[in-house]
Design a protein around this motif. Structure first.
Motif, PDB file in Angstrom:
ATOM      1  N   ALA A   1     -12.271 -19.559  21.040  1.00 11.71           N
ATOM      2  CA  ALA A   1     -12.664 -18.605  20.016  1.00 11.71           C
ATOM      3  C   ALA A   1     -11.902 -18.770  18.714  1.00 11.71           C
ATOM      4  O   ALA A   1     -12.437 -18.460  17.651  1.00 11.71           O
ATOM      5  CB  ALA A   1     -12.495 -17.174  20.542  1.00 11.71           C
ATOM      6  N   VAL A   2     -10.659 -19.248  18.782  1.00 10.22           N
ATOM      7  CA  VAL A   2      -9.825 -19.180  17.576  1.00 10.22           C
ATOM      8  C   VAL A   2      -9.187 -20.508  17.166  1.00 10.22           C
ATOM      9  O   VAL A   2      -8.665 -20.601  16.049  1.00 10.22           O
ATOM     10  CB  VAL A   2      -8.700 -18.126  17.757  1.00 10.22           C
ATOM     11  CG1 VAL A   2      -9.287 -16.757  17.995  1.00 10.22           C
ATOM     12  CG2 VAL A   2      -7.741 -18.510  18.874  1.00 10.22           C
ATOM     13  N   LEU A   3      -9.176 -21.502  18.014  1.00 11.93           N
ATOM     14  CA  LEU A   3      -8.491 -22.760  17.665  1.00 11.93           C
ATOM     15  C   LEU A   3      -9.497 -23.816  17.184  1.00 11.93           C
ATOM     16  O   LEU A   3     -10.652 -23.809  17.573  1.00 11.93           O
ATOM     17  CB  LEU A   3      -7.697 -23.290  18.854  1.00 11.93           C
ATOM     18  CG  LEU A   3      -6.508 -22.452  19.303  1.00 11.93           C
ATOM     19  CD1 LEU A   3      -5.824 -23.113  20.491  1.00 11.93           C
ATOM     20  CD2 LEU A   3      -5.505 -22.255  18.167  1.00 11.93           C
TER      21      LEU A   3
ATOM     22  N   ALA B   1     -12.505 -13.627  15.792  1.00 12.98           N
ATOM     23  CA  ALA B   1     -12.487 -14.637  14.733  1.00 12.98           C
ATOM     24  C   ALA B   1     -12.296 -13.987  13.367  1.00 12.98           C
ATOM     25  O   ALA B   1     -11.544 -14.500  12.517  1.00 12.98           O
ATOM     26  CB  ALA B   1     -13.777 -15.450  14.757  1.00 12.98           C
ATOM     27  N   ASP B   2     -12.946 -12.847  13.145  1.00 14.71           N
ATOM     28  CA  ASP B   2     -12.789 -12.133  11.880  1.00 14.71           C
ATOM     29  C   ASP B   2     -11.364 -11.621  11.712  1.00 14.71           C
ATOM     30  O   ASP B   2     -10.800 -11.638  10.602  1.00 14.71           O
ATOM     31  CB  ASP B   2     -13.772 -10.966  11.803  1.00 14.71           C
ATOM     32  CG  ASP B   2     -15.213 -11.414  11.625  1.00 14.71           C
ATOM     33  OD1 ASP B   2     -15.432 -12.588  11.258  1.00 14.71           O
ATOM     34  OD2 ASP B   2     -16.118 -10.597  11.860  1.00 14.71           O
ATOM     35  N   THR B   3     -10.765 -11.136  12.795  1.00 13.25           N
ATOM     36  CA  THR B   3      -9.402 -10.623  12.748  1.00 13.25           C
ATOM     37  C   THR B   3      -8.414 -11.743  12.432  1.00 13.25           C
ATOM     38  O   THR B   3      -7.490 -11.579  11.628  1.00 13.25           O
ATOM     39  CB  THR B   3      -9.034  -9.951  14.078  1.00 13.25           C
ATOM     40  OG1 THR B   3      -9.960  -8.893  14.346  1.00 13.25           O
ATOM     41  CG2 THR B   3      -7.623  -9.384  14.035  1.00 13.25           C
ATOM     42  N   VAL B   4      -8.616 -12.893  13.044  1.00 14.24           N
ATOM     43  CA  VAL B   4      -7.768 -14.051  12.759  1.00 14.24           C
ATOM     44  C   VAL B   4      -7.869 -14.427  11.286  1.00 14.24           C
ATOM     45  O   VAL B   4      -6.858 -14.691  10.613  1.00 14.24           O
ATOM     46  CB  VAL B   4      -8.160 -15.237  13.662  1.00 14.24           C
ATOM     47  CG1 VAL B   4      -7.475 -16.523  13.195  1.00 14.24           C
ATOM     48  CG2 VAL B   4      -7.798 -14.942  15.117  1.00 14.24           C
ATOM     49  N   ALA B   5      -9.085 -14.418  10.754  1.00 16.14           N
ATOM     50  CA  ALA B   5      -9.276 -14.748   9.340  1.00 16.14           C
ATOM     51  C   ALA B   5      -8.575 -13.744   8.436  1.00 16.14           C
ATOM     52  O   ALA B   5      -8.006 -14.115   7.401  1.00 16.14           O
ATOM     53  CB  ALA B   5     -10.770 -14.796   9.020  1.00 16.14           C
ATOM     54  N   ALA B   6      -8.577 -12.459   8.818  1.00 12.06           N
ATOM     55  CA  ALA B   6      -7.931 -11.434   8.010  1.00 12.06           C
ATOM     56  C   ALA B   6      -6.417 -11.634   7.973  1.00 12.06           C
ATOM     57  O   ALA B   6      -5.781 -11.455   6.927  1.00 12.06           O
ATOM     58  CB  ALA B   6      -8.266 -10.050   8.566  1.00 12.06           C
ATOM     59  N   TYR B   7      -5.840 -12.029   9.090  1.00 11.41           N
ATOM     60  CA  TYR B   7      -4.394 -12.288   9.094  1.00 11.41           C
ATOM     61  C   TYR B   7      -4.061 -13.557   8.321  1.00 11.41           C
ATOM     62  O   TYR B   7      -2.998 -13.650   7.701  1.00 11.41           O
ATOM     63  CB  TYR B   7      -3.870 -12.360  10.535  1.00 11.41           C
ATOM     64  CG  TYR B   7      -3.589 -10.997  11.115  1.00 11.41           C
ATOM     65  CD1 TYR B   7      -2.407 -10.317  10.813  1.00 11.41           C
ATOM     66  CD2 TYR B   7      -4.502 -10.371  11.953  1.00 11.41           C
ATOM     67  CE1 TYR B   7      -2.151  -9.069  11.336  1.00 11.41           C
ATOM     68  CE2 TYR B   7      -4.253  -9.115  12.488  1.00 11.41           C
ATOM     69  CZ  TYR B   7      -3.074  -8.466  12.171  1.00 11.41           C
ATOM     70  OH  TYR B   7      -2.822  -7.216  12.679  1.00 11.41           O
ATOM     71  N   ARG B   8      -4.958 -14.515   8.348  1.00 12.56           N
ATOM     72  CA  ARG B   8      -4.755 -15.713   7.523  1.00 12.56           C
ATOM     73  C   ARG B   8      -4.759 -15.327   6.049  1.00 12.56           C
ATOM     74  O   ARG B   8      -3.922 -15.798   5.266  1.00 12.56           O
ATOM     75  CB  ARG B   8      -5.846 -16.749   7.827  1.00 12.56           C
ATOM     76  CG  ARG B   8      -5.650 -18.074   7.097  1.00 12.56           C
ATOM     77  CD  ARG B   8      -6.733 -19.070   7.464  1.00 12.56           C
ATOM     78  NE  ARG B   8      -6.615 -19.527   8.843  1.00 12.56           N
ATOM     79  CZ  ARG B   8      -7.472 -19.241   9.819  1.00 12.56           C
ATOM     80  NH1 ARG B   8      -8.521 -18.469   9.566  1.00 12.56           N
ATOM     81  NH2 ARG B   8      -7.290 -19.711  11.027  1.00 12.56           N
ATOM     82  N   ASP B   9      -5.672 -14.443   5.665  1.00 12.87           N
ATOM     83  CA  ASP B   9      -5.725 -13.980   4.275  1.00 12.87           C
ATOM     84  C   ASP B   9      -4.475 -13.186   3.904  1.00 12.87           C
ATOM     85  O   ASP B   9      -4.050 -13.193   2.738  1.00 12.87           O
ATOM     86  CB  ASP B   9      -6.962 -13.117   4.055  1.00 12.87           C
ATOM     87  CG  ASP B   9      -8.268 -13.910   4.119  1.00 12.87           C
ATOM     88  OD1 ASP B   9      -8.195 -15.154   4.000  1.00 12.87           O
ATOM     89  OD2 ASP B   9      -9.328 -13.293   4.298  1.00 12.87           O
ATOM     90  N   LEU B  10      -3.884 -12.499   4.873  1.00 21.02           N
ATOM     91  CA  LEU B  10      -2.654 -11.753   4.629  1.00 21.02           C
ATOM     92  C   LEU B  10      -1.485 -12.682   4.316  1.00 21.02           C
ATOM     93  O   LEU B  10      -0.494 -12.265   3.711  1.00 21.02           O
ATOM     94  CB  LEU B  10      -2.331 -10.881   5.851  1.00 21.02           C
ATOM     95  CG  LEU B  10      -1.082 -10.017   5.811  1.00 21.02           C
ATOM     96  CD1 LEU B  10      -1.215  -8.906   4.759  1.00 21.02           C
ATOM     97  CD2 LEU B  10      -0.802  -9.401   7.187  1.00 21.02           C
ATOM     98  N   GLY B  11      -1.603 -13.937   4.728  1.00 24.75           N
ATOM     99  CA  GLY B  11      -0.525 -14.901   4.514  1.00 24.75           C
ATOM    100  C   GLY B  11       0.340 -15.125   5.731  1.00 24.75           C
ATOM    101  O   GLY B  11       1.454 -15.668   5.608  1.00 24.75           O
ATOM    102  N   ALA B  12      -0.151 -14.737   6.917  1.00 23.11           N
ATOM    103  CA  ALA B  12       0.628 -14.947   8.134  1.00 23.11           C
ATOM    104  C   ALA B  12       0.800 -16.437   8.406  1.00 23.11           C
ATOM    105  O   ALA B  12      -0.130 -17.228   8.236  1.00 23.11           O
ATOM    106  CB  ALA B  12      -0.059 -14.274   9.316  1.00 23.11           C
TER     107      ALA B  12
END
Length: 278
Positions: A276-278, A244-255
């Motif tokens: 876990a992620v949706l 979940a943290d990794t998904v949030a980091a990629y969201r912050d990257l602008g993916a």
């Protein structure tokens, strides 16, 4: 940010089950990798089958090793697949970096960049109905002008192709490297006068389920990346909180999308990852 699912390659016969479960769970995309000198299914053949097993989810190569294929035949295959799935296909391409793949195809590895540049120009021309070289190559794709093209890679020449030929960037780099690559692609996009910004699709390896299932995924990832000589390279994210943290980091990257690649062969992972992620 959308979440896609990268399909495992160890058991092609079960992939329609994976596809149906992924669509029902709410994933945005089904992605499939490409190798030639490896025990994996051919991605365009598999995605054509999955086009008939699904109705909504997008289908994507990630990445197809385009220089290993002939231009006219690839144009026809892609257009056919795009018709079969009703315009749900995205063509992700890269030049590849494995000597064994290029040797098996009879393509000099040192020519792969030039071949890719010529192919990307010619594919669009063919899909727009232009003769190649003297007569058109059909069918026309469902998507006018052909499906979206995403370009993957790490080298400067690969990054430059995004602005020249592509609709977006496939970033398979670890998060700590991704920012610089994405920044370069966006700068080149703006410098080329392209409108908007390139679509950004990132990917990570993930695994869920029993200890046995997770260990199977780890072994499969290690075997796939053994050629790098880097132990632990590509090790899948298995902890739900870290995921979940990794998904949030990629969201912050602008993916725009993050694709979770599964190397374990248990399709029950689909629902676990979705939870876990949706």
């Amino acid at each position: 940010m959308e979440i896609g699912l990268g399909l495992p390659v160890s058991d092609p016969a079960r992939l329609p089950e994976w596809a149906g479960r992924a669509e029902a769970a709410g994933f945005a995309t089904l992605a499939l990798l490409d190798r030639l000198a490896y025990d994996n299914p051919e991605p365009l053949v598999v995605l054509a089958a999955l086009a008939g097993a699904t109705t909504r989810i997008r289908l994507q190569t990630e990445v197809l090793l385009a220089p290993l294929r002939g231009t006219a035949l690839l144009a026809k295959q892609v257009a056919t697949l795009d018709r079969l799935c009703g315009g749900r296909f995205t063509l992700g391409v890269g030049v590849g970096g494995r000597d064994d793949d290029h040797a098996a195809a009879g393509v000099p590895i040192e020519r792969r960049g030039a071949l890719m540049d010529a192919m990307l120009t010619d594919l669009r021309s063919i899909w727009n109905g232009m003769p190649y070289p003297r007569t058109p190559v059909g069918p026309a794709p469902a998507t006018p002008g052909g499906p979206p093209i995403l370009i993957g890679g790490f080298a400067p020449a690969a990054l430059a192709r995004v602005a020249r030929f592509g609709d977006g960037f496939l970033c398979a780099a670890p998060l700590q490297w991704a920012g610089d690559l994405v920044g370069t692609v966006r700068e080149q996009w703006a410098a080329a006068g392209r409108a908007g910004r390139p679509r950004l699709v990132c990917q990570i390896n993930a695994a869920a389920g029993s200890a046995e299932s997770v260990e199977h995924a780890r072994r499969a990832v290690a075997a796939y990346y053994a050629f790098t000589g880097r132990p632990g390279w590509g090790d899948p994210v298995t902890d739900p909180i870290r995921l979940a943290d990794t998904v949030a980091a990629y969201r912050d990257l602008g993916a725009d999308e993050l694709v979770l690649y599964c190397y374990g062969d248990d399709p029950a992972q689909v629902e676990l990852l979705a939870e876990a992620v949706l």
